[in-house]
Write an enzyme that holds these catalytic residues in place. Structure first.
Site, PDB file in Angstrom:
ATOM      1  N   CYS A 106       0.829  -1.213   0.000  1.00 39.27           N
ATOM      2  CA  CYS A 106       0.000   0.000   0.000  1.00 39.27           C
ATOM      3  C   CYS A 106       0.866   1.267   0.000  1.00 39.27           C
ATOM      4  O   CYS A 106       1.507   1.574  -0.992  1.00 39.27           O
ATOM      5  CB  CYS A 106      -0.987  -0.049   1.172  1.00 39.27           C
ATOM      6  SG  CYS A 106      -2.312   1.157   0.993  1.00 39.27           S
ATOM      7  N   HIS A 209      -3.790  -5.098   0.442  1.00 37.21           N
ATOM      8  CA  HIS A 209      -3.265  -5.484   1.753  1.00 37.21           C
ATOM      9  C   HIS A 209      -3.265  -7.000   1.907  1.00 37.21           C
ATOM     10  O   HIS A 209      -4.200  -7.573   2.479  1.00 37.21           O
ATOM     11  CB  HIS A 209      -4.106  -4.848   2.867  1.00 37.21           C
ATOM     12  CG  HIS A 209      -3.835  -3.397   3.058  1.00 37.21           C
ATOM     13  ND1 HIS A 209      -2.887  -2.920   3.936  1.00 37.21           N
ATOM     14  CD2 HIS A 209      -4.360  -2.307   2.439  1.00 37.21           C
ATOM     15  CE1 HIS A 209      -2.852  -1.601   3.882  1.00 37.21           C
ATOM     16  NE2 HIS A 209      -3.733  -1.200   2.983  1.00 37.21           N
ATOM     17  N   GLU A 211      -1.732  -8.748   3.936  1.00 35.81           N
ATOM     18  CA  GLU A 211      -1.714  -9.150   5.361  1.00 35.81           C
ATOM     19  C   GLU A 211      -3.123  -9.332   5.924  1.00 35.81           C
ATOM     20  O   GLU A 211      -3.298 -10.056   6.901  1.00 35.81           O
ATOM     21  CB  GLU A 211      -0.905  -8.139   6.192  1.00 35.81           C
ATOM     22  CG  GLU A 211      -1.622  -6.853   6.565  1.00 35.81           C
ATOM     23  CD  GLU A 211      -1.713  -5.836   5.430  1.00 35.81           C
ATOM     24  OE1 GLU A 211      -1.240  -6.132   4.313  1.00 35.81           O
ATOM     25  OE2 GLU A 211      -2.275  -4.748   5.656  1.00 35.81           O
TER      26      GLU A 211
END
Ligand code: MN
Length: 235
Positions: A106, A209, A211
């Site tokens: 990001c 993202h 994660e």
């Protein structure tokens, strides 16, 4: 076990630095150990920190100061984090110089691009338009739009999925790609959603993202796993 340096956000009001636990869990799942790196303009300290990690994970956060890419700040640009810019631009450039593996998420992708001379849309809706909504901050883990991965890229080779549905928590994106980078993912309406540097061991950035997906979406964790292997795996 390999150690991966993770950059934090800083809250200017409280002075607290924070990292979303999802980043750390994604690193743990890859069999590596994350350490959070403090923010400073002390280059000697940053070099000492880099010397003790095996890879660098640049995380999401505030907008890069437009002065960093030679533009006036427009009203559509969000809050900046000067101390974080100073830290991450230095760490990013040094990691690339040393060919230390780098994963940029990001804002991290935006730092990677700007550190190498690229520019950003200060606000996608204002300056690019397009058909998609990207600032879906209230749906952090929802897969809200597709990205198409480019052939011949590290991102495609390590995740193996050409068309991926991803989350989207950004209102800025790459405008002019920096020299030395190639696009590795785009939306259907042409917005750049990822970039990487060919010729490096591992220097990959994505606008989404992973994660927040990697606990249940295999290609999201596969990106992290490949990064960890580039850092030396479990030697
Ligand atoms: Mn997006």
């Amino acid at each position: 076990m390999r150690i991966i340096g993770v950059t934090p956000s800083i809250n200017d009001q409280t002075g607290n630095i924070t990292v979303n636990q999802d980043y750390l869990d994604m690193v743990f799942r890859a069999g590596a150990a994350p350490v959070v790196l403090p923010l400073t303009d002390d280059k000697e300290a940053l070099d000492a920190m880099l010397a003790r990690v095996d890879g660098l994970l640049l995380t999401g956060g505030a907008d890069v100061d437009p002065a960093r890419y030679g533009e006036e700040k427009l009203p559509c640009c969000g809050e900046n984090a000067p101390r974080r810019d100073e830290t991450e631009f230095y760490l990013c450039r040094r990691a690339l110089e040393k060919d230390m593996p780098l994963l940029a998420v990001c804002r991290g992708l935006q730092v990677l691009n700007c550190a190498l001379g690229g520019t950003l849309y200060q606000d996608i809706e204002t300056q690019f338009g397009g058909d998609l909504k990207h600032p879906c901050y209230d749906q952090p883990k929802e897969q809200v739009h597709f990205v198409e991965l480019e052939e011949g890229t590290k991102l495609l080779s390590v995740t193996g999925v050409k068309r991926q549905k991803v989350n989207s928590r950004h209102h800025q994106a790459i405008k002019d790609l920096a020299p030395g980078l190639i696009v590795n993912a785009r939306t259907e309406d042409g917005l750049i959603e990822g970039a990487e540097m060919p010729g490096k061991k591992f220097a990959v950035g994505v606008q989404w993202h992973p994660e927040s997906l990697s606990d249940r979406i295999p290609e999201a964790q596969a990106l992290m796993n490949a990064f960890a292997v580039a850092c030396g795996g479990n030697e």
